[in-house]
Design an enzyme around this catalytic site. Sequence first.
Site, short mmCIF file in Angstrom:
data_model
loop_
_atom_site.label_atom_id
_atom_site.label_comp_id
_atom_site.label_asym_id
_atom_site.label_seq_id
_atom_site.Cartn_x
_atom_site.Cartn_y
_atom_site.Cartn_z
N ASN A 154 0.82 -1.22 0.00
CA ASN A 154 0.00 0.00 0.00
C ASN A 154 0.85 1.26 0.00
O ASN A 154 0.58 2.20 -0.75
CB ASN A 154 -0.94 0.00 1.21
CG ASN A 154 -1.93 -1.14 1.14
OD1 ASN A 154 -2.02 -1.83 0.13
ND2 ASN A 154 -2.68 -1.36 2.22
N HIS A 200 -18.67 36.16 -29.65
CA HIS A 200 -19.78 35.37 -30.21
C HIS A 200 -19.44 34.84 -31.60
O HIS A 200 -20.33 34.59 -32.41
CB HIS A 200 -21.07 36.19 -30.29
CG HIS A 200 -21.37 36.96 -29.04
ND1 HIS A 200 -22.18 36.48 -28.02
CD2 HIS A 200 -20.94 38.18 -28.63
CE1 HIS A 200 -22.25 37.38 -27.06
NE2 HIS A 200 -21.51 38.42 -27.39
N SER A 321 -8.42 13.84 -48.66
CA SER A 321 -9.62 13.01 -48.63
C SER A 321 -9.48 11.93 -49.69
O SER A 321 -8.93 12.18 -50.76
CB SER A 321 -10.84 13.88 -48.94
OG SER A 321 -11.88 13.09 -49.47
N LYS A 327 -9.62 18.37 -51.09
CA LYS A 327 -9.63 18.53 -49.63
C LYS A 327 -8.24 18.56 -49.02
O LYS A 327 -7.31 17.89 -49.46
CB LYS A 327 -10.43 17.38 -48.98
CG LYS A 327 -11.93 17.49 -49.11
CD LYS A 327 -12.52 18.78 -48.57
CE LYS A 327 -12.67 18.78 -47.07
NZ LYS A 327 -13.64 17.80 -46.59
N GLU A 334 -8.02 18.77 -35.35
CA GLU A 334 -9.27 18.13 -34.91
C GLU A 334 -9.00 17.09 -33.82
O GLU A 334 -9.76 16.97 -32.85
CB GLU A 334 -9.97 17.46 -36.09
CG GLU A 334 -10.49 18.43 -37.12
CD GLU A 334 -10.90 17.71 -38.39
OE1 GLU A 334 -12.05 17.26 -38.46
OE2 GLU A 334 -10.07 17.57 -39.29
N GLN A 366 -6.54 0.60 -7.23
CA GLN A 366 -5.73 0.07 -8.32
C GLN A 366 -6.22 0.60 -9.67
O GLN A 366 -5.48 0.57 -10.65
CB GLN A 366 -5.77 -1.47 -8.29
CG GLN A 366 -4.96 -2.15 -9.36
CD GLN A 366 -4.80 -3.63 -9.09
OE1 GLN A 366 -3.99 -4.04 -8.27
NE2 GLN A 366 -5.61 -4.43 -9.77
N LYS A 369 -4.44 3.71 -12.25
CA LYS A 369 -3.30 3.80 -13.18
C LYS A 369 -3.67 3.96 -14.63
O LYS A 369 -3.12 4.83 -15.34
CB LYS A 369 -2.39 2.59 -12.98
CG LYS A 369 -1.79 2.64 -11.59
CD LYS A 369 -1.04 1.44 -11.19
CE LYS A 369 -0.91 1.44 -9.68
NZ LYS A 369 -2.20 1.14 -9.00
N1 ARG Z 1 -1.58 -3.41 -7.27
C1 ARG Z 1 -2.03 -2.72 -6.12
C2 ARG Z 1 -2.48 -1.32 -6.49
O1 ARG Z 1 -2.10 -0.88 -7.52
C3 ARG Z 1 -0.96 -2.63 -5.10
C4 ARG Z 1 -1.45 -2.49 -3.72
C5 ARG Z 1 -2.10 -3.74 -3.28
N2 ARG Z 1 -2.41 -3.73 -1.89
C6 ARG Z 1 -3.22 -4.60 -1.34
N3 ARG Z 1 -3.45 -4.48 -0.07
N4 ARG Z 1 -3.81 -5.53 -2.04
O2 ARG Z 1 -3.22 -0.66 -5.79
#
Ligand code: ARG
Length: 503
Positions: A154, A200, A321, A327, A334, A366, A369
Site C-alpha cells: 500500500n 460570439h 480526402s 480537400k 481536430e 488500483q 493507473k
Molecule cells: N496493485 C495494487 C495497487 O495498484 C498494489 C497495492 C495492493 N495492496 C493490497 N493491499 N492488495 O493498488
Amino acid sequence: MAIIATLAAIPTLPAPFFLTPDLKPKRTMSDKSTLDSAQGADGGSNRMWGGRFSTAPDALMERINASIGFDKALYAQDIAGSVAHARMLGDAGILSGEDVTAICAGLEDVRAEIDSGTFDFRANLEDIHMNIEARLTDMIGDAAGRLHTARSRNDQVATDFRLWVRDAIDAAEDALKALQSALIDQAEAHADWVMPGFTHLQAAQPVTLGHHLLAYVEMFGRDRGRFADARARLNESPLGAGALAGTSFPIDRDATAKALGFDRPTSNSLDSVSDRDFVLEYLSAAAICAGHLSRLGEEIVIWSSAQFRFARLSDTFSTGSSMMPQKRNPDAAELIRGKTGRILGAFTAMSTVMKGLPLAYSKDMQEDKEPVFDAAETLMVCLTVAARMMANVAFDRDRLADAAGEGFTTATDLADWLVRKAGVPFRESHHITGRVVAMAEDKGCGLEDLEPGDLAAIDVRITEDVFNVLGVNNSVRSRKSYGGTAPENVRTQIAAARERFLS
Ligand code: ARG
C-alpha cells in the site's frame, strides 16, 4: 455471467480474450522457476500472501485482480523505491549489509531484464511489486524476502505512483514550455498583422495576430502553474506508512524521502496510503490544459477552412480526402480537440473511483493507473503535435487584413473618437455610431468608405479627422492600454513572455 460460464465450460474453445491479458514482453528463458516460486508450499496459492489460503484463485479472480498488464510501467519507480527502502533498512540496522548489497544488485539485474524485454511478467503475481519481488527471490534467495520488512504494497504503490506522476508533470512542463516557445516565435513574426477579433464568433474589433497567439501563451502559462502547484503538493513520500498504521521497526522516513527526491515524508500513515489527490490534481491540470489545446485546435480548424482562409497548415500536419481531391483536412487540429474527451474522461473516472472510499486503502484504488497512463500519453502527444503544428502554420496577411475590416469592426473607434474629440457622452456616441453603421450597411460599404458629408449629416460633430481612427491599422495602433492589442504592446509582451516563461 452465463456467457462466461458457458465459454469456460467448453474445453475446445480458446480462453476468452479477457482471460488472456497481453503481458509482453516475454522472457525467452524457461519461466518455470518463477511460476513455481510464486506458489506457496502447498503449490496452490500465492507465495506473497498465500499463507492462509489452501487453493489458488479462480482464473476469473486473477483476471479482475491482476494489474501487471498495465502497472509494469511502474517498474523503474518500484525498483528505485525498493533500493531506497533497502538502504534505509541497512542504515537503521534492520537488514545486514550483505542483504542490502544482494538486494540492490539483484534489483539492478531485474531492471536490466525488464529494460531488455526478457522479463517474464506473470498475471498470477498480480502486480509489478510482486513480479519484481518474485524474480528477485529467484535471483538472490532468502534475502529478497527481507526487503518487504516494514513496508506494505500500500505504501509501496503510493510511492511508486507519486514518482511516476511527478515525472509526468515534469514532462508536461517541458512540453508546455516548447509549445509556448513556438507560439511566442509566431507572435513575434506576426506582431502587427491585423485580423478580426471576435466575440460570439462575430467580428468585433480588429486585433493583432501576435496578440491573439499570446493569449494562448497565457493559458499554457497558467497550466504550467497548475502542474507546478500539483507537483509541490505531491512531493511528499508515503514510503514507511506501511499498510495503514505505520510500523514498529525503527525506520527513517526522512532518509527514504530524501533518497527519492521528495521534500519530506507524509504526516499521517492512513492518509498516505489512501490519498490519490496527486492523481486528481494531475488529471485536473491535464484536463484544463487539454481544454486549452482544444480551443487552439478549434481555432485552427476554423481558420483553415475555405470560408476563413486565415491559416494554412503545413502538408505535414494536414491530410487529404480519399474521395474529394481538393480537400486538405486539419486532422491534427481536430484530433487535438477530440482527445480532450479522453483526458477529461480520465479525471471523471478517477474522481468517481475515489469518492466514497472509506479509509484507508481499498483495491478500487488500483483503478488509478490506466486513466493516468492514457491521459499522460494523450496529453504529451497533443502538446508535442500542437507545438509542431503551430510552428509550421502559415498565415495569410491579406486575407486577415481584409477580414479585420469586415463587419464594421472599427465602430467602437468611431464611438470613442466622438467621446474624445467631440466631448459626446459614450452612451450617446454609441447611438450615433449605430446610425453610421446602419448607413454603411445600406450603402454596402465599410465605415471608412463613407463620405465626410454622409457622416456630418448624421452628426455635425463628426469631422474628417475621424478617418484617422477608422482604418484597422489605426484601430489596433491605438489600443495601447496595458494588455491591449497594439503592436508595440505585443512586442513588449513578447519580451516579457520570454522572460516569464522561457528563461
Ligand atoms: N496493485 C495494487 C495497487 O495498484 C498494489 C497495492 C495492493 N495492496 C493490497 N493491499 N492488495 O493498488
